[in-house]
Enzyme design. Sequence first.
Site, PDB file in Angstrom:
ATOM      1  CD  GLU A 331      48.009  33.308  41.183  1.00  0.00           C
ATOM      2  OE1 GLU A 331      47.432  34.081  40.416  1.00  0.00           O
ATOM      3  OE2 GLU A 331      47.490  32.260  41.595  1.00  0.00           O
TER       4      GLU A 331
HETATM    5  C1  TNX Z   1      46.310  32.263  37.864  1.00  0.00           C
HETATM    6  S1  TNX Z   1      48.451  31.096  36.575  1.00  0.00           S
HETATM    7  C2  TNX Z   1      46.689  31.142  38.583  1.00  0.00           C
HETATM    8  C3  TNX Z   1      45.670  30.176  38.984  1.00  0.00           C
HETATM    9  C4  TNX Z   1      44.307  30.555  38.526  1.00  0.00           C
HETATM   10  C5  TNX Z   1      44.381  31.122  37.131  1.00  0.00           C
HETATM   11  C6  TNX Z   1      43.046  31.431  36.544  1.00  0.00           C
HETATM   12  C7  TNX Z   1      48.847  30.597  37.851  1.00  0.00           C
HETATM   13  C8  TNX Z   1      50.142  29.981  37.861  1.00  0.00           C
HETATM   14  N1  TNX Z   1      47.972  30.784  38.839  1.00  0.00           N
HETATM   15  O1  TNX Z   1      45.704  30.021  40.388  1.00  0.00           O
HETATM   16  O2  TNX Z   1      43.504  29.432  38.552  1.00  0.00           O
HETATM   17  O3  TNX Z   1      45.149  32.291  37.172  1.00  0.00           O
HETATM   18  O4  TNX Z   1      43.163  31.862  35.229  1.00  0.00           O
END
Ligand code: TNX
Length: 519
Positions: A331
């Site tokens: 992300e």
């Molecule tokens: C996505 S999955 C994220 C996290 C969040 C999560 C909550 C991922 C690699 N990043 O930053 O905590 O969703 O479900």
Amino acid sequence: MANHVISRALAAAALTLPLVATPATAAPPQAPALSSVIPAPAQVTPAPGATFRLTALTAVKAAPAARKIAEQLARELRPATGYALPVLPATLPGLPTISLQLGGTGGREGYTLTVTPKQVTIRAAAPAGLYNGTRTLLQLLPKEIDSRTVVRRAWTINGGTIKDLPRYAYRGAMLDLARHFHTPAEVKAYIDEISRFKVNYLHLHLTDDQGWRIRIDSWPRLTAGDGGPGVDGEGPGFLTKAEYSDIVRYAAARYVTIVPEVDMPGHVNAAQVAYPELTCDGVAPPPRTDTEVGYSSLCISSETTYRFVEDVIRELAALTPGPYLHIGGDEAHATSEADYVTFQNRVLPLVKKYGKTAYGWNEITKSPAAATAVAQFWGTTTTNPTLAAAVANGTKVVMSPANKAYIDQKYDPSTPIGLSWAGYIEVRDAYGWDPATHLAGVTDPAVIGVEAPLWSETLRDLDDIEFLAFPRLPAIAELGWSPAATHDWDSFSARLGAYGPRWTLRGIDFYPSPQVDWQ
Ligand code: TNX
């Protein structure tokens, strides 16, 4: 004083009396079938009638290399049975015995467990296999073995043989300490529970926008101010190096390897609050307590960034005996695509420089340097061309599809905690997929295993962890351990239903899914 001594003696006598009073020739119905184990063993051969009975005279025998495992098993069996269960050298003759023996085949983690009326034998090529065998043995005893106080009953184990070994080398759980800090005691309690299902890696998500949870000596302000507020300001805290190392040792004694994660180049707001020089404009952002993602980025063009990253990787690698160091990489929406690749091209090799295998969320496969790395798939789709192309170039994969394996997601709309961006995940959904065929172009042997991530935006305490993890964590653990041929919802849900009372006896706050017929 005298009364005290007498009552102790009476209590001891009372413990041995039922043994004489109720001789068991066959296992009572409460003794679990060999086929009731979670995760399902590779091969089960019952021997009806060949029941073993654990009594006040039983000893646990082990070669020196298996002594610690034997001692842990004895410690686990004493509270409910009230028996002494001395741990003795393997060479001492005498019956009845639980015997832990090293030697033979089955790989590093496999074992053979044989139950005859005279002896329970666990045999394995390596201590990890012996430990796995003891996890199976606990489930073969009547459920009352999980009572914290003495239960007077016959402690029988059904006869037969279990030959077992894992489908995948990596069977993981992840706990997010960044959004909400969890104490070493809570982490250890989670390790105890996941290792019962032969989970052998615990990934700790140590840093994120809301907090930095591991002491780094060369950048000490990261953990000043308790490492950051956490979500809603309710999750401050951090691990000292001594605490982290203590968790690593505690996990290792349970054959769980700790995988540390520092998330970058995104998810770095807490680091930038402590060190504004990690931003491009040099201005410290405000601390964050909300659950937004994708707004922070390290400054990709700044050499300070790489000095920081290398210091962190060096210090964390030195603390970590396990093979993997996870650098996050998910992300990174505030980092341009080109900058992201530039960053990973430089940082993935840094992990190797400090002796570890680089591990990151599947976005790292945008960089060719991921060819020797492990990528953790967290998508909700069944195609990911970037990851599939990387796999063709050598990248290994841990499967954590968010709509199946994200145990921070709600079970259904009424679940009081958890998120739901990846969907509702009931236990049948968590169980209902195959790691080897889920994602196009990502199959065995590129898949090295599975992991169940538990993000902590909505978590506060150990009860919350338990409520979201159980019973979905065992579902993921079974996908990682058991041969694909054993995959069967009816069997799994029946075994879960029989397992539930064990969680109750241990005080585990599991979710009593309506999909399961709980006993
Ligand atoms: C996505 S999955 C994220 C996290 C969040 C999560 C909550 C991922 C690699 N990043 O930053 O905590 O969703 O479900």
